[in-house]
Design an enzyme around this catalytic site. Structure first.
Site, mmCIF file in Angstrom:
data_model
loop_
_atom_site.group_PDB
_atom_site.id
_atom_site.type_symbol
_atom_site.label_atom_id
_atom_site.label_comp_id
_atom_site.label_asym_id
_atom_site.label_seq_id
_atom_site.Cartn_x
_atom_site.Cartn_y
_atom_site.Cartn_z
ATOM 1 N N GLU A 136 37.113 82.667 133.157
ATOM 2 C CA GLU A 136 36.251 83.751 133.630
ATOM 3 C C GLU A 136 35.691 83.333 134.983
ATOM 4 O O GLU A 136 35.294 82.188 135.127
ATOM 5 C CB GLU A 136 35.092 84.038 132.682
ATOM 6 C CG GLU A 136 34.376 85.316 133.092
ATOM 7 C CD GLU A 136 33.206 85.706 132.186
ATOM 8 O OE1 GLU A 136 32.660 84.845 131.480
ATOM 9 O OE2 GLU A 136 32.842 86.882 132.230
ATOM 10 N N GLU A 273 32.417 82.056 126.520
ATOM 11 C CA GLU A 273 32.677 82.669 125.219
ATOM 12 C C GLU A 273 34.146 82.853 124.858
ATOM 13 O O GLU A 273 34.461 83.741 124.061
ATOM 14 C CB GLU A 273 31.994 84.034 125.180
ATOM 15 C CG GLU A 273 32.628 85.113 126.098
ATOM 16 C CD GLU A 273 31.952 85.272 127.448
ATOM 17 O OE1 GLU A 273 31.306 84.307 127.903
ATOM 18 O OE2 GLU A 273 32.086 86.350 128.051
ATOM 19 N N GLU A 307 26.762 83.145 123.076
ATOM 20 C CA GLU A 307 28.228 83.081 123.113
ATOM 21 C C GLU A 307 28.835 83.716 121.865
ATOM 22 O O GLU A 307 29.891 84.351 121.937
ATOM 23 C CB GLU A 307 28.702 81.631 123.254
ATOM 24 C CG GLU A 307 28.135 80.891 124.475
ATOM 25 C CD GLU A 307 28.313 81.637 125.784
ATOM 26 O OE1 GLU A 307 29.313 82.359 125.937
ATOM 27 O OE2 GLU A 307 27.428 81.516 126.663
ATOM 28 N N GLU A 329 26.954 90.941 129.433
ATOM 29 C CA GLU A 329 25.916 89.922 129.613
ATOM 30 C C GLU A 329 24.531 90.407 129.211
ATOM 31 O O GLU A 329 23.731 89.654 128.678
ATOM 32 C CB GLU A 329 25.918 89.405 131.052
ATOM 33 C CG GLU A 329 27.215 88.678 131.429
ATOM 34 C CD GLU A 329 27.584 87.559 130.462
ATOM 35 O OE1 GLU A 329 26.746 87.141 129.649
ATOM 36 O OE2 GLU A 329 28.748 87.111 130.503
HETATM 37 ZN ZN LIG Z 1 27.427 85.545 128.566
#
Ligand SMILES: [Zn+2]
Length: 857
Positions: A136, A273, A307, A329
């Protein structure tokens, strides 16, 4: 700016077979990838995939249609590095239909903590490494050619060829292991349909502890063999409980047969995550039973919950494009507190959410030019700048908390459950979430939320009470009011029993018969500030603080609101300091966080008038006296975790105030620590380290350096860093700074911590700034590909209090505005430091006046 081309609009990958051969001796990897998918859109003579920094060694396009499989003749393979692309050109037209692409590739393994990278650790005196991934936001393309966009969900069949004698972990359970002589080939079960940024692997010498959830999901916590087994117990318990919590809360089962949590020695973010294979910094996962303070345990629990919530929000249902990153988020940010609050109500996580995330969001969001929670992305590098913790995480989380409070928990959960069932394994935008929540609540959520999400900033709600006549108004609040948008308006939920549910107009008048003082935004549920305009009303609310009749979130937000309004010029800062008097019997730890922040703000004035230091110290000493007396130095059996943490906080303030008893006691504690570390409560360890360093004790300095360099305990490493950086000796600061560039003593992931603490320390600021300027290129070379590179201007801005530092800030950053990664934070830095220096100059007199009175008693 031009938008990023979306490759998903041309080719839609559905399944990958990808094999990596990792050669650790040469620090290189090679691999092959087979991509099955659909060509869509306009016919073209090429198919394009993402790649970054790869050498493509072979390529093939195979067409599937009713005539069978046909290999298209390949003309050339072209790397477009500015666009992060590899283009497979053919002589014939590629029409929409089914295709398989086959590519070979290779690249060096670099240490930048993205793509495929090594983590270094010491096992006894032996140097060892793990190899792991961080994909990510858009780093999968550094590992293999792929459609590296969140919407391009596909099944991944991963195989790894590694050295033998190691644990090899992927997103899914191992399907097969094959010995190839000296090498080990591990293949994993197919992943669910998911985005490329969630693919991951880790291998190396690790050990684990395991258990299963009540539904039978296997949960494992892993660390390197250099870490003690008992450090895995606490995270294992929390990881298991949070899966069970979210299965119940979301009403949807965890979708994989296993969940691995891995503590990694080198890690840029806090944690990641990856579906079924969550990776962490060691400090955000491991808990050493005798040594990890309560505050760190709570933080670790919340990171695990964050997570784990992503396994649903983000992994099962994913934003269509990065502009909706907030869906991931913001949710994870809010849910980490909700989950841990449910598991440990005694930790008061929701109050901590308001004191931590709520304040971080408000303070950042008061800066002119800050980004909105939902922000468009024009350039690949901009994706990495989206992860502003105060906005996409904290503000987004606060807005969802406000929404949940507005529609109620029941409707909120019902809406979420429908959202997951409808969109699982798919992609969404904010509109899909609003639709689900509108259905469940019967309210029009899109029109309520969009103005909060799509624009930066928040309102200041002013309430003017004149007998039974009430006037309510809202205005856009900024640190620099001259830049505020006077037309802006929100639907503001008032959270007040005596007022209407929502203030929609710019201003309104009503008549009420208040039996008690009207409190707006009770529980501090809304993302806005309140101004009590009449003196009488304001005093009545402050009296509620004095008598502890207001709940904790209201008490802390009232003080925070006063401080923020003062900085924007609504009233002099002396008034905020006067308000502290109402808090002299305060026992709530989150409230003390804000009190400590206000003291920190007062200390900024010392940069303009050094003599203030001598008045602030006795004032602080007096302010903390009652709590120091109540809590003492010894943890009391059965005390609340808030008291355990508050003890450390008030004693550090007392140490700052140079209270003799505190200094002596901390010095004794340091001596005791050196004899037997286990005799010192973990929460007070930092204080024991800090006092001798501030006092210029060279032996203590050397002791802590040695401790830092020899321990594997991430929390101890941080405490040593935090204490060493309080040195008042510039030459010691230089000694510490020079170590930053040596990765064998300071891990690159920790470099910014050393830097910012030395910058914020007024005794070492000048030498540190000069060193920073001289060594800028090192930071750029080391971190320019990193998600956290953009934190540097933010840290630099945080220590600017004077006009000459404004000059220094400009001298350092003006010529770096062309760096996409830095631009946003540099510009916000300009706004932040202008507003702050103006405030400090404006309110210096008021603060001097306050302390003149305070010192007379
Ligand atoms: Zn996050």
């Amino acid at each position: 700016m031009k938008n990023v081309a979306r490759l998903f609009t041309q080719f839609q990958s559905s399944e990958y077979d990808v094999t990596f051969d990792i050669n650790e001796e040469a620090m290189r990897f090679s691999g092959t990838v087979t991509v099955r998918g659909k060509k869509v859109g306009r016919p073209a003579q090429r198919i394009t995939l993402h790649q970054n920094g790869l050498k493509i060694t072979s390529g093939k396009i195979i067409k599937h249609d009713k005539h069978g499989d046909t290999e298209l003749p390949l003309k050339r393979i072209n790397l477009q590095n500015t666009f992060n692309e590899v283009r497979l050109h053919t002589d014939t037209m590629v029409y929409p239909g089914e295709y398989t692409l086959e590519l070979g590739f290779e690249a060096p393994i670099t240490t930048g903590m993205t793509g495929i990278y090594p983590c270094f650790f010491k096992d006894g005196s032996t140097d060892k490494q793990l190899i792991m991934t961080q994909f990510e936001s858009h780093y999968a393309r550094e590992a293999f050619p792929c459609i590296d966009e969140p919407e391009a969900k596909a099944i991944f069949n991963l195989s790894l060829i590694t050295r033998t004698g190691v644990e090899v972990l992927g997103n899914t359970p191992v399907k097969s292991r094959e010995n190839l002589g000296e090498r080990l080939k591990t293949s994993f079960e197919p992943t669910p349909r998911m985005s490329s940024y969630l693919l991951a692997f880790v291998f190396g010498e690790m050990h684990k502890k395991s258990t299963t959830t009540n539904r039978g999901t296997e949960v494992n916590v892993w660390a390197t063999v250099a870490q003690p087994a008992e450090a895995l117990d606490f995270p294992l318990e929390v990881a298991t409980q949070t899966i069970e919590f979210f299965e119940d809360y979301f009403g949807v089962d965890y979708p994989l047969p296993k969940a691995d949590h891995v503590a990694c020695p080198d890690f840029s973010a806090g944690a990641m995550e990856n579906w079924g294979l969550i990776t962490y910094r060691e400090r955000t996962l491991l808990v050493y039973p005798q040594e990890t303070p309560q505050s760190a345990r709570e933080y670790i629990a919340s990171v695990i919950a964050h997570e784990t919530s992503h396994q649903w929000f983000g992994n099962l249902v994913t934003m269509r494009w990065w502009d909706d990153l907030w869906i991931n988020e913001s949710f994870a940010n809010m849910m980490e507190y909700q989950a841990i609050d449910a598991l440990h109500p005694e930790w008061h996580m929701v109050d901590q959410f308001i004191a931590g995330e709520g304040l971080s969001a408000l303070r950042r969001d008061a800066t002119a030019g800050v980004q909105a929670v939902r922000t468009s992305v024009h350039h690949p590098d901009e994706i990495a700048t989206l992860f502003d913790p105060s906005i996409v995480y904290a503000k987004g989380g606060r807005l969802l908390f406000m929404l949940k409070s507005y529609i109620g928990d029941e409707a909120f959960r019902a809406g979420l459950k429908n959202y997951f069932l409808k969109h699982q394994y798919g992609n969404t935008t904010g509109a899909d979430l609003w639709e689900a929540l509108s259905m469940a609540s019967g309210k029009d959520i899109a029109s309520f939320m969009d103005p909060w999400l799509n624009r930066s900033g928040f309102p200041l709600v002013t309430i003017t009470q004149n007998g039974n006549e009430i006037e309510l108004s809202q205005e856009h609040f900024l640190d620099n009011p001259a830049k505020a948008d006077t037309e802006r308006r929100w639907d503001v939920p008032l959270f007040s029993a005596q007022l209407p549910e929502v203030l929609s107009k710019k201003s309104t008048k009503l008549s009420v018969k208040p039996s008690e003082p009207i409190v707006v935004n009770s529980g501090a549920k809304g993302h806005y500030l309140v101004r009590y305009a009449s003196d009488e009303h304001r005093s009545a609310v402050i009296d509620l603080v004095r008598s502890a009749k207001l709940p904790e979130p209201d008490r802390l937000m009232l003080l925070n609101g006063a401080s923020m309004q003062s900085k924007a010029g609504y009233e002099p800062y002396g008034h905020v300091l006067e308000m502290l008097d109402a808090y002299s019997n305060e026992t709530g730890e989150p409230v003390w966080d804000i009190m400590s922040l206000v003291i920190g703000e007062a200390r900024r004035f010392v940069s303009l008038d050094e003599t203030l230091d001598a008045s602030i110290k006795p004032f602080v000493s007096k302010l903390v006296a009652a709590q120091v007396a109540r809590l003492g130095w010894e943890p009391k059996p059965g005390e609340t975790s808030a008291d355990t943490k508050l003890r450390a906080l008030v004693l550090s303030l007392s140490a700052y105030a140079e209270d003799k008893t505190t200094i002596n006691k901390a010095t004794e504690l340091f001596a005791a620590y050196q004899k037997d570390a286990s005799t010192v409560p973990a929460e007070l360890r930092f204080l024991a380290f800090l006092v001798p360093i501030k006092n210029g004790d060279d032996t203590a300095f050397d002791y802590l350096l040695k401790l830092h360099d020899s321990t594997q305990n991430g929390d101890l490493i941080s405490d040593a860093c935090d204490a060493l950086t309080t040195t008042r000796q510039p030459e010691k600061a230089l000694q510490l700074l020079d170590r930053i560039k040596n990765p064998s003593v300071v891990k690159p992931q920790d470099a910014d911590r050393w830097l910012v603490y030395l910058l914020r320390n007024r005794y070492t600021r000048d030498v540190t700034w000069d060193w920073f300027v001289k060594n800028w290129q090192w930071f750029e070379d080391t971190f320019k590909n990193d998600k956290s590179y953009d934190i540097l201007p933010r840290y630099a801005a945080s220590c600017v209090n004077t006009p000459d530092y404004i000059q220094k800030y400009h001298a350092l950053f003006d010529d770096k505005l062309d760096q996409v990664l830095l631009k946003r934070n540099i510009q916000l830095g300009f706004e932040e430091i202008e507003a702050r220096v103006k405030w400090l100059q404006r309110d210096l007199g008021s603060v001097q006046e306050f302390f003149r009175h305070a010192s007379r008693g």
